[in-house]
Design an enzyme around this catalytic site. Structure first.
Site, PDB file in Angstrom:
ATOM      1  N   ARG A 186      11.409   3.234   3.517  1.00  0.00           N
ATOM      2  CA  ARG A 186      10.968   2.402   4.645  1.00  0.00           C
ATOM      3  C   ARG A 186      12.129   1.510   5.035  1.00  0.00           C
ATOM      4  NH1 ARG A 186       5.423  -0.891   5.083  1.00  0.00           N
ATOM      5  NH2 ARG A 186       4.763   1.235   5.483  1.00  0.00           N
ATOM      6  N   ARG A 239       0.807  -1.221   0.000  1.00  0.00           N
ATOM      7  CA  ARG A 239       0.000   0.000   0.000  1.00  0.00           C
ATOM      8  C   ARG A 239       0.838   1.268   0.000  1.00  0.00           C
ATOM      9  NH1 ARG A 239      -3.939  -2.241   1.674  1.00  0.00           N
ATOM     10  NH2 ARG A 239      -2.378  -3.329   2.878  1.00  0.00           N
ATOM     11  N   THR A 240       1.742   1.366   0.938  1.00  0.00           N
ATOM     12  CA  THR A 240       2.452   2.635   1.099  1.00  0.00           C
ATOM     13  C   THR A 240       3.308   2.929  -0.132  1.00  0.00           C
ATOM     14  OG1 THR A 240       2.455   2.291   3.474  1.00  0.00           O
ATOM     15  CG2 THR A 240       3.990   3.922   2.630  1.00  0.00           C
ATOM     16  N   LYS A 298      25.067  -6.160  -0.747  1.00  0.00           N
ATOM     17  CA  LYS A 298      26.517  -6.325  -0.956  1.00  0.00           C
ATOM     18  C   LYS A 298      27.301  -5.751   0.213  1.00  0.00           C
ATOM     19  CE  LYS A 298      26.187  -5.514  -5.947  1.00  0.00           C
ATOM     20  NZ  LYS A 298      26.493  -4.472  -6.943  1.00  0.00           N
ATOM     21  N   HIS A 313       5.559   6.545  11.390  1.00  0.00           N
ATOM     22  CA  HIS A 313       5.062   6.377  10.026  1.00  0.00           C
ATOM     23  C   HIS A 313       4.239   7.625   9.715  1.00  0.00           C
ATOM     24  CE1 HIS A 313       3.576   4.724   6.419  1.00  0.00           C
ATOM     25  NE2 HIS A 313       3.105   3.565   6.835  1.00  0.00           N
TER      26      HIS A 313
HETATM   27  C1  NCD Z   1       1.158  -0.072   8.429  1.00  0.00           C
HETATM   28  C2  NCD Z   1       2.657  -0.100   8.614  1.00  0.00           C
HETATM   29  O1  NCD Z   1       3.376  -0.424   7.678  1.00  0.00           O
HETATM   30  O2  NCD Z   1       3.089   0.217   9.706  1.00  0.00           O
HETATM   31  N1  NCD Z   1       0.737  -0.277   7.114  1.00  0.00           N
HETATM   32  C3  NCD Z   1       0.710   0.770   6.261  1.00  0.00           C
HETATM   33  O3  NCD Z   1       1.635   1.504   6.088  1.00  0.00           O
HETATM   34  N2  NCD Z   1      -0.447   1.007   5.638  1.00  0.00           N
HETATM   35  C4  NCD Z   1       0.423  -0.927   9.356  1.00  0.00           C
HETATM   36  C5  NCD Z   1       0.799  -2.373   9.455  1.00  0.00           C
HETATM   37  O4  NCD Z   1       1.667  -2.861   8.745  1.00  0.00           O
HETATM   38  O5  NCD Z   1       0.171  -3.033  10.276  1.00  0.00           O
END
Ligand code: NCD
Length: 317
Positions: free
Chosen positions: A104, A54-55, A83, A132
């Protein structure tokens, strides 16, 4: 203006800057075509050292809808980290190619480190169990749109409050608005970290209570923020298996809730919301996904200095 800034945690933006960002996101929702060239010629790098659907797709869709392009990787094995390259070197390199970076990483603090060596804005798309912030922008915009306000609300945070970074970021962001109350619903093993209580709720004067049973709290809530038990952050499988189904929101529990409850979830969902709840008008988690893309469009545009409203009748910017 947010031009050139890094977005590492909810406090990276002031309340006034958030308002301007949401105003822009709402303008984009109303007239998306006005912004389809806003970031033409610009490149977003999505560096995902931890899985995400999703993100990452939300960031990429956002940039493409602004007329920009994207590059990057979706898992660490696809990068030179495998590496042995340091994160600093990867970021220095990528910041020579891209105009903005969304990253991320499983390590807490990785986004802050990246921002210290990057020549271009770094957006934290999740650093371990820490923060986040763009999920929080998504959550705030959803709350603002549905409730018409971000203060004076009773917010239930339910599930894995210990490892859930979206919870930590949302608590920090909502505590900045007046008269919000928090109901923390979790098993003892997954309680919210002490620092959120001592360094976020208490200094803000925010009221909070801790509850074990969702049934005992749901009737008081304006917002119920359900979360997944964060399997990947557990040290042993047995604990995860024991705790994973601690809370399951179903139609029976929804009957105990108010008519104006709003149910949010950052997704992905595992078992914590029964699919029968999806058709309930109070379930807002799929609307939340759409808000996420628009708010990321607004954020990218502002970080690149391209967030100005298009000139009326003028043709181009
Ligand atoms: C969340 C995350 O990655 O922290 N998901 C997201 O970004 N939509 C929540 C999760 O993974 O539970």
């Amino acid at each position: 203006m947010l031009e050139g800034r890094h977005v590492i945690e909810p406090g990276s933006l002031s309340v006034e800057e958030l308002d301007r960002l949401f105003d822009l996101a709402e303008a984009i929702v109303r007239n998306p075509d006005d912004y389809m060239d806003a970031c033409r010629g610009k490149i977003l790098a999505t560096l995902f050292f931890e899985p995400s659907t999703r993100t990452r797709l939300s960031f990429e869709a956002a940039m493409q809808r602004l007329g920009g392009t994207t590059l990057g990787f979706a898992e660490p094995n696809a990068s030179s980290t495998s590496k042995g390259e340091s994160l600093s070197d990867t970021i220095r390199t990528v910041s020579a190619y891209a105009d903005v970076i969304a990253m991320r990483n499983p390590k807490e603090g990785a986004a802050l480190l990246a921002s210290q060596v990057s020549d271009v804005p770094v957006i934290n798309a999740g650093d371990g169990g820490h923060h986040h912030p763009t999920q929080t922008l998504t959550d705030l915009m959803t709350i603002r749109s549905i409730k018409g306000k971000t203060g004076g609300l009773t917010i239930g945070l339910c599930g894995d409050l210990k490892f859930g970074r979206t919870v930590h970021s949302l608590a920090k962001a909502m505590a900045r608005y007046p008269r919000n109350r928090f109901v923390l619903i979790s098993p003892p093993e997954l309680e919210i970290p002490d620092y959120i209580i001592s360094r976020v709720f208490k200094p803000a004067g925010a009221q909070f209570s801790q509850v074990r049973r969702l049934e005992d709290a749901i009737g008081d809530l304006d917002i119920l923020y359900m979360t997944r038990v964060q399997k990947e952050r557990f040290f042993n499988e047995q604990d995860y298996v024991r705790l994973k189904d601690s809370y399951i929101l179903d139609a029976d529990k929804m009957r105990l809730a108010r008519d104006d409850l709003t149910v949010l979830h950052p997704l992905p969902r595992v078992n914590e919301i029964a699919t029968e709840v999806d058709a309930d008008p109070r379930a807002a988690y799929f609307r939340q996904v759409k808000f996420g893309m628009y708010v990321r469009m607004a954020l990218i545009a502002q970080l690149l200095g391209r967030g100005a409203a298009p000139k009326k009748g003028g043709g181009g910017r």
